[in-house]
Design a protein around this motif. Structure first.
Motif, short mmCIF file in Angstrom:
data_model
loop_
_atom_site.label_atom_id
_atom_site.label_comp_id
_atom_site.label_asym_id
_atom_site.label_seq_id
_atom_site.Cartn_x
_atom_site.Cartn_y
_atom_site.Cartn_z
N GLY A 30 12.35 13.72 -23.04
CA GLY A 30 13.61 13.16 -23.52
C GLY A 30 14.03 11.90 -22.78
N GLN A 31 13.38 11.58 -21.66
CA GLN A 31 13.76 10.38 -20.92
C GLN A 31 13.19 9.13 -21.57
N GLU A 32 13.92 8.02 -21.40
CA GLU A 32 13.46 6.73 -21.94
C GLU A 32 12.35 6.18 -21.05
N VAL A 33 11.34 5.59 -21.67
CA VAL A 33 10.22 4.98 -20.94
C VAL A 33 10.02 3.57 -21.47
N VAL A 34 9.67 2.67 -20.58
CA VAL A 34 9.42 1.27 -20.94
C VAL A 34 7.98 0.93 -20.56
N GLY A 78 7.38 -8.75 -24.52
CA GLY A 78 6.25 -8.03 -23.93
C GLY A 78 6.60 -6.64 -23.44
N LEU A 79 7.59 -6.00 -24.08
CA LEU A 79 8.01 -4.65 -23.68
C LEU A 79 8.04 -3.73 -24.89
N LEU A 80 7.73 -2.47 -24.68
CA LEU A 80 7.91 -1.42 -25.69
C LEU A 80 8.82 -0.35 -25.12
N TYR A 81 9.79 0.07 -25.91
CA TYR A 81 10.74 1.10 -25.47
C TYR A 81 10.46 2.38 -26.24
N GLY A 82 10.40 3.49 -25.50
CA GLY A 82 10.12 4.76 -26.16
C GLY A 82 10.74 5.92 -25.42
N VAL A 83 10.27 7.11 -25.73
CA VAL A 83 10.80 8.32 -25.12
C VAL A 83 9.64 9.27 -24.82
N ILE A 84 9.77 10.03 -23.74
CA ILE A 84 8.77 11.05 -23.40
C ILE A 84 8.97 12.25 -24.33
N THR A 85 7.94 12.61 -25.06
CA THR A 85 8.06 13.70 -26.03
C THR A 85 7.43 15.00 -25.56
N ALA A 86 6.51 14.93 -24.59
CA ALA A 86 5.87 16.14 -24.08
C ALA A 86 5.33 15.83 -22.69
N ALA A 87 5.26 16.87 -21.86
CA ALA A 87 4.76 16.70 -20.49
C ALA A 87 3.92 17.90 -20.11
N ASP A 88 2.87 17.65 -19.35
CA ASP A 88 1.99 18.70 -18.87
C ASP A 88 1.88 18.56 -17.36
N ALA A 89 2.60 19.40 -16.62
CA ALA A 89 2.61 19.30 -15.17
C ALA A 89 1.26 19.62 -14.56
N HIS A 90 0.49 20.51 -15.21
CA HIS A 90 -0.81 20.92 -14.67
C HIS A 90 -1.79 19.74 -14.62
N SER A 91 -1.86 18.97 -15.70
CA SER A 91 -2.79 17.83 -15.74
C SER A 91 -2.09 16.51 -15.40
N CYS A 92 -0.81 16.58 -15.06
CA CYS A 92 -0.03 15.39 -14.66
C CYS A 92 -0.10 14.29 -15.71
N ARG A 93 0.27 14.60 -16.92
CA ARG A 93 0.27 13.59 -17.97
C ARG A 93 1.47 13.83 -18.89
N CYS A 94 1.87 12.79 -19.58
CA CYS A 94 2.97 12.88 -20.54
C CYS A 94 2.57 12.16 -21.82
N HIS A 95 3.23 12.54 -22.90
CA HIS A 95 3.08 11.81 -24.16
C HIS A 95 4.35 11.01 -24.39
N ALA A 96 4.17 9.77 -24.84
CA ALA A 96 5.32 8.92 -25.13
C ALA A 96 5.24 8.45 -26.58
N GLU A 97 6.41 8.32 -27.20
CA GLU A 97 6.48 7.85 -28.59
C GLU A 97 7.38 6.63 -28.64
#
Length: 423
Positions: A30-34, A78-97
């Protein structure tokens, strides 16, 4: 507006590293990502970073970089604004949209020009042809793409082909393969079918692990073994007397990005670098083929009189451990060492571990450590008494027979395979 997405990795290396990493990842949804291009990244010219609350926290995963870079370059700032939609703490990765105004055409991945110049200048270097396994993998990825173009629901045939494709997909480091992996994963995730989406998630995990040290070592072993057995290299070896070693070395040193030095230091490190550079397949195959041929040329040189002295000195050094050979190996240890010395003639002549020896004593001791663990020598060989007997320049060599063993997984595995042939 349309949505695009990517995977973010590398959280351990930036502002979120530390003991609170898992907790922060769990709260990230749910957090904003740039996103922004990382112009200072020398390993990947299309790299992009991800920022949350004005802090650099991650990278865009390598297989997403080409597509994301195109969208970043198409924006005014040169920027894209999105949101974190899923996170996996075990593999330390997130999906952003991210939402963008419209879909843009993504140019096929091209080389930076220097590869083309290298390929043209050294086009006479023999190139390994695709083996049956690689041809089958190429067919599978095309077949999976074709099926996903017409079907958005899982079927037994489609699932079987996806499974087969995923088993071998990491062994192709080329830029073309990177784009195909990402395209297949995206279509699976967007299919609307939960079974296919799960395959997409599994592919995401596999893709993000391709820079992992253990995975790179496995890929290195696979690539060198497969290419060494290929028809292209075999044809060249039959005419090895007509190949100029120094010309081959000059060709390899001219390869962009210092890849020759990287390959010589560690094939596994080279695999990691090549993966991030997304080198075109034809260039990558020609380069690795040439490195394998250079190895054969060096080994051929190692058989001449000058290097015979090195071989004999190494054999004498190894013979000091004969009292510690386990009973079952008394009749086979000499033959095993002959194979090892022949296979690793280059390692014996460079990176010498002591000033007053003709050979690389450190490598011999590392191999000895591996053979202790495999039961060829009694464990007493690594104790202080043996250290004194193997003393070199008055030093105790026990520290060199370290149980961390050989410093690359590829060599460790090859030594193990040699041992198995003599069991």
């Amino acid at each position: 507006m349309i949505s695009i997405h990517c995977t973010l990795v590398g959280f351990r290396h930036h502002a979120w590293r530390g003991t609170q990493l898992e907790e922060r990842l769990a709260r990230a949804i749910g957090q904003e990502v740039v996103l922004m291009r990382d112009r200072e990244n020398h390993r990947n010219p299309e790299a992009a970073i991800a920022c949350i609350d004005s802090e650099v926290v991650a990278y865009v995963n390598n297989d997403d970089c080409h597509r994301i870079a195109a969208y970043l370059d198409a924006t005014e700032y040169g920027l894209l604004y999105g949101v974190i939609t899923a996170a996996d703490a075990h593999s330390c990765r997130c999906h952003a949209e991210m939402e963008v105004d419209k879909e843009i055409y993504i140019e096929p991945l091209m080389s930076d020009g220097r590869y083309d110049e290298w390929d043209e200048a050294w086009s006479h270097i023999p190139i390994a042809r695709l083996g049956d396994d690689e041809l089958r993998q190429d067919m599978l990825q095309r077949h999976v793409l074709a099926q996903l173009s017409h079907h958005t629901a899982a079927s037994d045939n489609l699932c079987r082909d996806i499974e087969r494709y995923m088993q071998g997909m990491r062994y192709d480091l080329s830029g073309e393969a990177s784009q195909t992996r990402r395209t297949i994963a995206d279509r699976l995730l967007a299919s609307g079918d939960e079974q296919l989406a799960e395959y997409g998630r599994r592919m995401d995990v596999a893709i993000t692990e391709m820079g992992n040290n253990e995975v790179c070592a496995d890929i290195a072993h696979h690539i060198t073994r497969r290419l060494a057995q290929s028809a292209g290299v075999a044809d060249a070896l039959r005419h090895i007397g007509g190949i100029d070693r120094h010309e081959m070395e000059q060709a390899l040193k001219a390869m962009p990005h210092g890849l020759h030095d990287e390959y010589r230091l560690s094939v596994a490190d080279f695999v990691s670098r090549a993966y991030y550079l997304q080198i075109p397949r034809r260039i990558l195959r020609r380069f690795v083929s040439a490195e394998l041929l250079l190895d054969r040329l060096v080994h051929a040189d190692a058989a001449d009189g000058a290097n015979e002295e090195i071989r004999l000195a190494a054999i004498e050094y190894i013979s000091r451990a004969n009292p510690y050979i386990t009973p079952g190996w008394l009749s086979r240890a000499d033959a095993l060492w002959s194979d090892i010395i022949e296979q690793y003639a280059l390692r014996l002549t460079r990176l010498n571990g002591a000033k007053d020896t003709l050979f690389n004593a450190r490598f011999i001791c590392q191999v000895m450590g591996r053979l202790i663990d495999l039961g060829i020598y009694d464990d007493a060989v690594s104790q202080a008494e043996y250290g004194r007997r193997m003393a070199l320049n008055g030093r105790d060599m026990r520290s060199s027979i370290n149980r961390a063993l050989i410093d690359d997984e590829e060599t460790r595995r090859a030594i193990g395979m040699m041992v198995e042939r003599y069991r």
